[in-house]
Every structure is written in C-alpha cells, then in structure tokens.
Design a protein around this motif. Structure first.
Motif, PDB file in Angstrom:
ATOM      1  N   ASN A 219      46.537  54.069  55.198  1.00 24.58           N
ATOM      2  CA  ASN A 219      46.493  54.021  56.665  1.00 24.58           C
ATOM      3  C   ASN A 219      47.062  52.721  57.219  1.00 24.58           C
ATOM      4  N   ASP A 220      47.381  51.764  56.343  1.00 26.81           N
ATOM      5  CA  ASP A 220      47.879  50.463  56.773  1.00 26.81           C
ATOM      6  C   ASP A 220      49.153  50.100  56.011  1.00 26.81           C
ATOM      7  N   ASN A 221      50.130  51.014  56.024  1.00 21.81           N
ATOM      8  CA  ASN A 221      51.444  50.770  55.408  1.00 21.81           C
ATOM      9  C   ASN A 221      51.328  50.317  53.954  1.00 21.81           C
ATOM     10  N   GLU A 222      50.386  50.910  53.222  1.00 25.27           N
ATOM     11  CA  GLU A 222      50.151  50.636  51.802  1.00 25.27           C
ATOM     12  C   GLU A 222      49.852  49.163  51.527  1.00 25.27           C
ATOM     13  N   ALA A 223      49.077  48.541  52.398  1.00 28.09           N
ATOM     14  CA  ALA A 223      48.654  47.161  52.178  1.00 28.09           C
ATOM     15  C   ALA A 223      47.683  47.104  51.003  1.00 28.09           C
ATOM     16  N   LYS A 224      47.774  46.026  50.207  1.00 23.32           N
ATOM     17  CA  LYS A 224      46.875  45.857  49.068  1.00 23.32           C
ATOM     18  C   LYS A 224      45.477  45.512  49.559  1.00 23.32           C
ATOM     19  N   VAL A 225      44.482  46.200  48.997  1.00 24.76           N
ATOM     20  CA  VAL A 225      43.078  45.958  49.334  1.00 24.76           C
ATOM     21  C   VAL A 225      42.328  45.719  48.028  1.00 24.76           C
ATOM     22  N   LYS A 226      41.538  44.660  47.987  1.00 24.00           N
ATOM     23  CA  LYS A 226      40.784  44.354  46.769  1.00 24.00           C
ATOM     24  C   LYS A 226      39.630  45.344  46.604  1.00 24.00           C
ATOM     25  N   VAL A 227      39.488  45.866  45.400  1.00 20.93           N
ATOM     26  CA  VAL A 227      38.382  46.754  45.054  1.00 20.93           C
ATOM     27  C   VAL A 227      37.206  45.877  44.663  1.00 20.93           C
ATOM     28  N   THR A 228      36.051  46.102  45.295  1.00 19.12           N
ATOM     29  CA  THR A 228      34.915  45.199  45.127  1.00 19.12           C
ATOM     30  C   THR A 228      33.928  45.616  44.045  1.00 19.12           C
ATOM     31  N   SER A 229      33.916  46.858  43.653  1.00 26.59           N
ATOM     32  CA  SER A 229      32.940  47.411  42.698  1.00 26.59           C
ATOM     33  C   SER A 229      31.521  47.361  43.243  1.00 26.59           C
ATOM     34  N   ASP A 230      31.370  47.208  44.547  1.00 20.18           N
ATOM     35  CA  ASP A 230      30.055  47.147  45.187  1.00 20.18           C
ATOM     36  C   ASP A 230      29.577  48.560  45.501  1.00 20.18           C
ATOM     37  N   PRO A 231      28.387  48.954  45.066  1.00 21.81           N
ATOM     38  CA  PRO A 231      27.899  50.311  45.338  1.00 21.81           C
ATOM     39  C   PRO A 231      27.628  50.585  46.818  1.00 21.81           C
ATOM     40  N   ASN A 232      27.581  49.531  47.646  1.00 22.22           N
ATOM     41  CA  ASN A 232      27.333  49.713  49.074  1.00 22.22           C
ATOM     42  C   ASN A 232      28.608  49.860  49.896  1.00 22.22           C
ATOM     43  N   ASP A 233      29.776  49.623  49.287  1.00 22.46           N
ATOM     44  CA  ASP A 233      31.049  49.773  49.987  1.00 22.46           C
ATOM     45  C   ASP A 233      31.472  51.241  50.031  1.00 22.46           C
ATOM     46  N   PRO A 234      32.484  51.578  50.837  1.00 23.81           N
ATOM     47  CA  PRO A 234      32.949  52.972  50.902  1.00 23.81           C
ATOM     48  C   PRO A 234      33.386  53.478  49.524  1.00 23.81           C
ATOM     49  N   LEU A 235      33.205  54.771  49.314  1.00 18.89           N
ATOM     50  CA  LEU A 235      33.527  55.385  48.029  1.00 18.89           C
ATOM     51  C   LEU A 235      35.022  55.316  47.743  1.00 18.89           C
TER      52      LEU A 235
ATOM     53  N   GLU B 228      34.460  44.078  32.214  1.00 19.99           N
ATOM     54  CA  GLU B 228      33.651  44.697  33.266  1.00 19.99           C
ATOM     55  C   GLU B 228      34.511  44.758  34.527  1.00 19.99           C
ATOM     56  N   PRO B 229      34.272  45.727  35.408  1.00 15.19           N
ATOM     57  CA  PRO B 229      35.095  45.834  36.619  1.00 15.19           C
ATOM     58  C   PRO B 229      35.108  44.569  37.474  1.00 15.19           C
ATOM     59  N   PHE B 230      34.005  43.837  37.520  1.00 11.40           N
ATOM     60  CA  PHE B 230      33.949  42.634  38.345  1.00 11.40           C
ATOM     61  C   PHE B 230      34.582  41.413  37.675  1.00 11.40           C
ATOM     62  N   GLU B 231      34.960  41.515  36.391  1.00  9.13           N
ATOM     63  CA  GLU B 231      35.578  40.397  35.676  1.00  9.13           C
ATOM     64  C   GLU B 231      37.080  40.289  35.937  1.00  9.13           C
ATOM     65  N   LYS B 232      37.653  41.298  36.538  1.00 10.13           N
ATOM     66  CA  LYS B 232      39.101  41.319  36.789  1.00 10.13           C
ATOM     67  C   LYS B 232      39.333  41.806  38.212  1.00 10.13           C
ATOM     68  N   ASP B 233      40.259  41.179  38.932  1.00 13.01           N
ATOM     69  CA  ASP B 233      40.596  41.630  40.283  1.00 13.01           C
ATOM     70  C   ASP B 233      41.393  42.921  40.204  1.00 13.01           C
ATOM     71  N   ASN B 234      40.929  43.941  40.923  1.00 14.70           N
ATOM     72  CA  ASN B 234      41.630  45.215  41.004  1.00 14.70           C
ATOM     73  C   ASN B 234      41.973  45.476  42.460  1.00 14.70           C
ATOM     74  N   TYR B 235      43.115  46.127  42.691  1.00 14.12           N
ATOM     75  CA  TYR B 235      43.576  46.400  44.040  1.00 14.12           C
ATOM     76  C   TYR B 235      43.952  47.866  44.182  1.00 14.12           C
ATOM     77  N   CYS B 236      43.799  48.372  45.396  1.00 16.45           N
ATOM     78  CA  CYS B 236      44.268  49.715  45.731  1.00 16.45           C
ATOM     79  C   CYS B 236      45.181  49.582  46.942  1.00 16.45           C
ATOM     80  N   LEU B 237      45.844  50.662  47.314  1.00 14.17           N
ATOM     81  CA  LEU B 237      46.741  50.655  48.466  1.00 14.17           C
ATOM     82  C   LEU B 237      46.103  51.419  49.611  1.00 14.17           C
ATOM     83  N   ASP B 238      46.090  50.821  50.797  1.00 16.50           N
ATOM     84  CA  ASP B 238      45.546  51.455  51.991  1.00 16.50           C
ATOM     85  C   ASP B 238      46.647  52.292  52.633  1.00 16.50           C
TER      86      ASP B 238
END
Length: 89
Positions: free
Chosen positions: A30-46, A18-28
């Motif tokens: 706008n912030d020099n490609e800093a790693k950002v954790k993907v939360t799988s929360d439906p209330n967070d930005p798309l 499941e998406p919440f069973e494993k930590d996933n990251y994306c690159l921002d």
C-alpha cells in the motif's frame, strides 16, 4: 517412515537464528513497496505465509508460518495476491 523429521526439527532449533536475532523486512504493497521491519511481536498486525493447502476429510487444512501477530478464531485474513478477505477458522 518419518524417522528424519525430529532430527531435522532439532537442527532447525539448534542452528537457525531466533526471529528476533536477525532483522527481517517485508514490503508494504500500500506504500509503493516500502520496506517495513518485521517485529515478531504477537501484539502487532498479523503477517503470515500460507505455504501448503490440503483437502482432508474434515475440510481444508492450511499450513502457515506466522512472522508477527497472532491468528485468532474467526479473524479475517487478506490474501495479498487476490486482495480478497477470508474468514479464518
């Protein structure tokens, strides 16, 4: 035709995490490609990936995988490749 589709989908559900069973990251970008954790929360930005575009008799059909957030009717979506904003359905 399409006889293997349902067993394939059943295998995905059964064996892949499941998406919440494993930590996933994306690159921002706008912030020099800093790693950002993907939360799988439906209330967070798309955060989504459009992986197939198809022209049909009813207009363009876009296949997407949504990683977090919710896609709402009329919402503006930013294409990170072109930096253009497009209005969704």
């Amino acid at each position: 035709k399409n006889k293997g589709v349902q067993p394939l989908l059943d295998g995905v559900v059964e064996y892949l995490p499941e998406p919440f069973e494993k930590d996933n990251y994306c690159l921002d970008l706008n912030d020099n490609e800093a790693k950002v954790k993907v939360t799988s929360d439906p209330n967070d930005p798309l955060l989504a990936l459009a992986f197939k575009l198809e022209e049909t008799q009813f207009g363009q059909l876009t296949y997407m995988r949504i990683y977090q957030g919710t896609l709402k009717k009329g919402q503006f979506i930013t294409n990170v490749g072109t930096k253009k904003k497009n209005q969704g359905p």
